[in-house]
Design a protein around this motif. Sequence first.
Motif, PDB file in Angstrom:
ATOM      1  N   GLU A  38      10.651   3.322   4.741  1.00 43.41           N
ATOM      2  CA  GLU A  38      11.921   2.893   5.337  1.00 43.41           C
ATOM      3  C   GLU A  38      11.695   1.977   6.531  1.00 43.41           C
ATOM      4  O   GLU A  38      12.420   1.005   6.719  1.00 43.41           O
ATOM      5  CB  GLU A  38      12.767   4.115   5.721  1.00 43.41           C
ATOM      6  N   ILE A  39      10.673   2.278   7.327  1.00 42.99           N
ATOM      7  CA  ILE A  39      10.327   1.427   8.477  1.00 42.99           C
ATOM      8  C   ILE A  39      10.001   0.011   8.000  1.00 42.99           C
ATOM      9  O   ILE A  39      10.345  -0.974   8.644  1.00 42.99           O
ATOM     10  CB  ILE A  39       9.140   2.031   9.274  1.00 42.99           C
ATOM     11  N   HIS A  40       9.369  -0.094   6.835  1.00 38.88           N
ATOM     12  CA  HIS A  40       9.005  -1.394   6.265  1.00 38.88           C
ATOM     13  C   HIS A  40      10.109  -2.004   5.403  1.00 38.88           C
ATOM     14  O   HIS A  40       9.868  -2.933   4.632  1.00 38.88           O
ATOM     15  CB  HIS A  40       7.695  -1.276   5.466  1.00 38.88           C
ATOM     16  N   GLY A  41      11.322  -1.429   5.512  1.00 41.68           N
ATOM     17  CA  GLY A  41      12.470  -2.027   4.842  1.00 41.68           C
ATOM     18  C   GLY A  41      12.666  -1.629   3.390  1.00 41.68           C
ATOM     19  O   GLY A  41      13.503  -2.196   2.691  1.00 41.68           O
ATOM     20  N   GLU A  42      11.906  -0.664   2.922  1.00 40.69           N
ATOM     21  CA  GLU A  42      12.028  -0.213   1.530  1.00 40.69           C
ATOM     22  C   GLU A  42      13.089   0.890   1.464  1.00 40.69           C
ATOM     23  O   GLU A  42      13.039   1.853   2.220  1.00 40.69           O
ATOM     24  CB  GLU A  42      10.673   0.324   1.053  1.00 40.69           C
ATOM     25  N   VAL A  43      14.055   0.730   0.581  1.00 41.82           N
ATOM     26  CA  VAL A  43      15.116   1.726   0.443  1.00 41.82           C
ATOM     27  C   VAL A  43      14.860   2.543  -0.821  1.00 41.82           C
ATOM     28  O   VAL A  43      14.736   1.996  -1.909  1.00 41.82           O
ATOM     29  CB  VAL A  43      16.510   1.056   0.365  1.00 41.82           C
ATOM     30  N   LYS A  74       6.794  11.853   5.446  1.00 38.19           N
ATOM     31  CA  LYS A  74       6.128  10.835   6.248  1.00 38.19           C
ATOM     32  C   LYS A  74       6.049   9.517   5.470  1.00 38.19           C
ATOM     33  O   LYS A  74       6.293   8.444   6.015  1.00 38.19           O
ATOM     34  CB  LYS A  74       4.726  11.320   6.621  1.00 38.19           C
ATOM     35  N   LEU A  75       5.695   9.612   4.204  1.00 35.67           N
ATOM     36  CA  LEU A  75       5.578   8.430   3.350  1.00 35.67           C
ATOM     37  C   LEU A  75       6.925   7.731   3.205  1.00 35.67           C
ATOM     38  O   LEU A  75       7.030   6.511   3.344  1.00 35.67           O
ATOM     39  CB  LEU A  75       5.026   8.847   1.976  1.00 35.67           C
ATOM     40  N   ILE A  76       7.976   8.510   2.966  1.00 41.46           N
ATOM     41  CA  ILE A  76       9.330   7.955   2.845  1.00 41.46           C
ATOM     42  C   ILE A  76       9.726   7.253   4.150  1.00 41.46           C
ATOM     43  O   ILE A  76      10.254   6.141   4.138  1.00 41.46           O
ATOM     44  CB  ILE A  76      10.363   9.066   2.515  1.00 41.46           C
ATOM     45  N   SER A  77       9.455   7.899   5.272  1.00 42.21           N
ATOM     46  CA  SER A  77       9.787   7.316   6.585  1.00 42.21           C
ATOM     47  C   SER A  77       9.069   5.990   6.789  1.00 42.21           C
ATOM     48  O   SER A  77       9.660   5.014   7.261  1.00 42.21           O
ATOM     49  CB  SER A  77       9.404   8.266   7.717  1.00 42.21           C
ATOM     50  N   GLN A  78       7.787   5.949   6.437  1.00 42.66           N
ATOM     51  CA  GLN A  78       7.012   4.717   6.601  1.00 42.66           C
ATOM     52  C   GLN A  78       7.569   3.604   5.716  1.00 42.66           C
ATOM     53  O   GLN A  78       7.646   2.455   6.150  1.00 42.66           O
ATOM     54  CB  GLN A  78       5.553   4.980   6.265  1.00 42.66           C
ATOM     55  N   ILE A 111       0.842  -1.202   0.000  1.00 44.59           N
ATOM     56  CA  ILE A 111       0.000   0.000   0.000  1.00 44.59           C
ATOM     57  C   ILE A 111       0.874   1.249   0.000  1.00 44.59           C
ATOM     58  O   ILE A 111       0.630   2.195  -0.748  1.00 44.59           O
ATOM     59  CB  ILE A 111      -0.965   0.002   1.211  1.00 44.59           C
ATOM     60  N   LEU A 112       1.908   1.237   0.827  1.00 41.02           N
ATOM     61  CA  LEU A 112       2.811   2.389   0.903  1.00 41.02           C
ATOM     62  C   LEU A 112       3.538   2.619  -0.426  1.00 41.02           C
ATOM     63  O   LEU A 112       3.691   3.762  -0.865  1.00 41.02           O
ATOM     64  CB  LEU A 112       3.837   2.192   2.029  1.00 41.02           C
ATOM     65  N   LYS A 113       3.967   1.523  -1.055  1.00 41.16           N
ATOM     66  CA  LYS A 113       4.642   1.648  -2.353  1.00 41.16           C
ATOM     67  C   LYS A 113       3.699   2.238  -3.390  1.00 41.16           C
ATOM     68  O   LYS A 113       4.097   3.069  -4.213  1.00 41.16           O
ATOM     69  CB  LYS A 113       5.172   0.286  -2.814  1.00 41.16           C
TER      70      LYS A 113
END
Length: 101
Positions: free
Chosen positions: A36-41, A30-34, A5-7
């Motif tokens: 990153e929290i989910h392991g997306e670089v 905020k979206l970028i931070s979320q 969903i974030l992607k």
Amino acid sequence: MQKTILKQQYENFTASRSEELDKTYDRFQKLISQLEIHGEVISQEDANLKLLRSLPSAWNNIALIMRNKSDLDTLSMDDLYNNLKVYEAEIKGQSSSSSNS
């Protein structure tokens, strides 16, 4: 599931014409931070380009200038935001005068 969903939100991220630059920036951060929290670089350059492409059409000329900067891959999001902030009054002036005419 949340990561997907974030992607999707990242892919579809856009600023509305009426939205202030700082609101757009905050939402994007905020979206970028979320992500990153989910392991997306997300690389610095990708994030910067995405932010520039998400701006309303009134920003096209400035976004084009920024995209052609040689240091876009190393420029921090904060620095990009500060560079854009310099032009915000000018952009607002253009959009309000064009809506008045």
